[in-house]
Design a protein around this motif. Sequence first.
Motif, PDB file in Angstrom:
ATOM      1  N   PHE A 200      -9.235  35.313 -32.233  1.00 47.11           N
ATOM      2  CA  PHE A 200     -10.292  35.693 -32.908  1.00 47.11           C
ATOM      3  C   PHE A 200     -11.400  34.794 -33.039  1.00 47.11           C
ATOM      4  CE2 PHE A 200     -12.721  35.967 -37.157  1.00 47.11           C
ATOM      5  CZ  PHE A 200     -13.545  37.137 -36.804  1.00 47.11           C
TER       6      PHE A 200
ATOM      7  N   VAL B  54     -18.598  39.070 -32.922  1.00 44.07           N
ATOM      8  CA  VAL B  54     -18.161  39.804 -34.050  1.00 44.07           C
ATOM      9  C   VAL B  54     -19.224  39.501 -35.227  1.00 44.07           C
ATOM     10  CG1 VAL B  54     -16.329  39.897 -35.928  1.00 44.07           C
ATOM     11  CG2 VAL B  54     -15.689  40.099 -33.520  1.00 44.07           C
TER      12      VAL B  54
ATOM     13  N   TRP C 230     -22.714  40.943 -34.330  1.00 42.89           N
ATOM     14  CA  TRP C 230     -22.823  42.380 -34.705  1.00 42.89           C
ATOM     15  C   TRP C 230     -22.469  42.822 -36.170  1.00 42.89           C
ATOM     16  CZ3 TRP C 230     -24.748  45.980 -31.424  1.00 42.89           C
ATOM     17  CH2 TRP C 230     -25.167  45.483 -30.028  1.00 42.89           C
ATOM     18  N   GLY C 231     -21.620  42.209 -36.834  1.00 41.17           N
ATOM     19  CA  GLY C 231     -21.382  42.712 -38.152  1.00 41.17           C
ATOM     20  C   GLY C 231     -22.587  42.358 -38.959  1.00 41.17           C
TER      21      GLY C 231
ATOM     22  N   ALA D  26     -17.851  48.160 -32.584  1.00 40.85           N
ATOM     23  CA  ALA D  26     -16.672  47.964 -31.444  1.00 40.85           C
ATOM     24  C   ALA D  26     -17.396  47.863 -30.197  1.00 40.85           C
ATOM     25  CB  ALA D  26     -15.755  48.812 -31.600  1.00 40.85           C
TER      26      ALA D  26
ATOM     27  N   VAL E  98     -19.727  44.893 -29.652  1.00 44.46           N
ATOM     28  CA  VAL E  98     -18.803  43.653 -29.401  1.00 44.46           C
ATOM     29  C   VAL E  98     -18.340  43.828 -28.107  1.00 44.46           C
ATOM     30  CG1 VAL E  98     -16.807  42.271 -30.076  1.00 44.46           C
ATOM     31  CG2 VAL E  98     -18.227  43.402 -31.688  1.00 44.46           C
TER      32      VAL E  98
END
Length: 375
Positions: free
Chosen positions: A15, A24, A27-28, A58, A61
Amino acid sequence: MSGGGTMLDRLRAGFSHTALMPAVVIWGFGYVLVDLFAFLSGHSAPGLTFVFSPPMFALGVGLTLALDRLRLEMLARPPGLRWPLLVAAILAAAAVQSFFDLYWMRWVATVILPEWQAWALVFDPQRLATIGIMYLWTFCLALTLLWATRVSGAAEVTAARAASAEAAAARAEAAVLRLQLNPHFMFNTLNSISSLVLSNRKAEADRMIDRLCEFLRGSLYSDPTADVPLAQEIDSIDAYLGIEAARFGDDLDIDIDTAPDVSEAQVPNFILQPLVENAIKHGVSLARGRATVRVTALREADMLVLGVCNSVARRDGDPVAAPEEGQEGHARPRTGIGLANIRQRLANRYGSAARLETGPTDEGFRAVIRLPFVA
């Protein structure tokens, strides 16, 4: 339990990879903004759009990682080929993300949330263009940040390697400067021990051997880059002068005078030994009679002042000058550790806060080290 811990560590490492984590985060954050805009425009309740965004998240990413991988693999290609292909790939990714967004929202409106049908089932070219621009901007932003992250990471690695190499070089330089014992000292000492043994003065020879072992132990087995208490430095100097006193006998007087409040002051390891060696080599050996070597240490405000001077009766015509530097400061050829090396050690350790002062006196030569007092 151990296997579970290892798997968790691998997941964390994956991660925190330089490409995955920024993707991540970007995009979050992007879908948090989409949910906010949807609420402000009256399309959905707060948080509802975000609940149905994981498939799009998803995909975004995954496409970002694919584009980043493509960019890395195309670095070796000519710019005239690399950039058009990369731009085409970004446009294609933005188109895929946009159409997936539209059809996913249509499906959610049809199957789960009928109240969304008023806007999700209507084909709106303006909405499609807005979504396309938004995703195109997100992909460009993500790739730019990933590129900047890698550049920053490479710069940090380079800086870390440079700092490590510089530190290693400094340690090596300190070791070389400190451990360069004058070969004449070792030769003369061993020759003196041999003479004492041959003249059946074994007790004196034993004492001289003990002093030599004590001196070499402090010289060779300590960290050349570490600071040591002044008391330890004085002990090493005392051992060195004890050897020389055995060689010169009554022709050498030794005076070590240190103030009580400086014994725990930290000083560079073996910083005084070269000065004492010079006082012996270029002072006592030139004396017509008795000679004195005096070592002093005292505190002046926030500075520690270390002095080494010799007092000798010289032969007629012998100059009173530094063994390594003339009175004008010009260097002379020599071997072993010189005054320039001591200055270099002080500069490496303290910068401009420390200095070595040298000069002749009426009866000999004096060297003074001034450095910050650190207890």
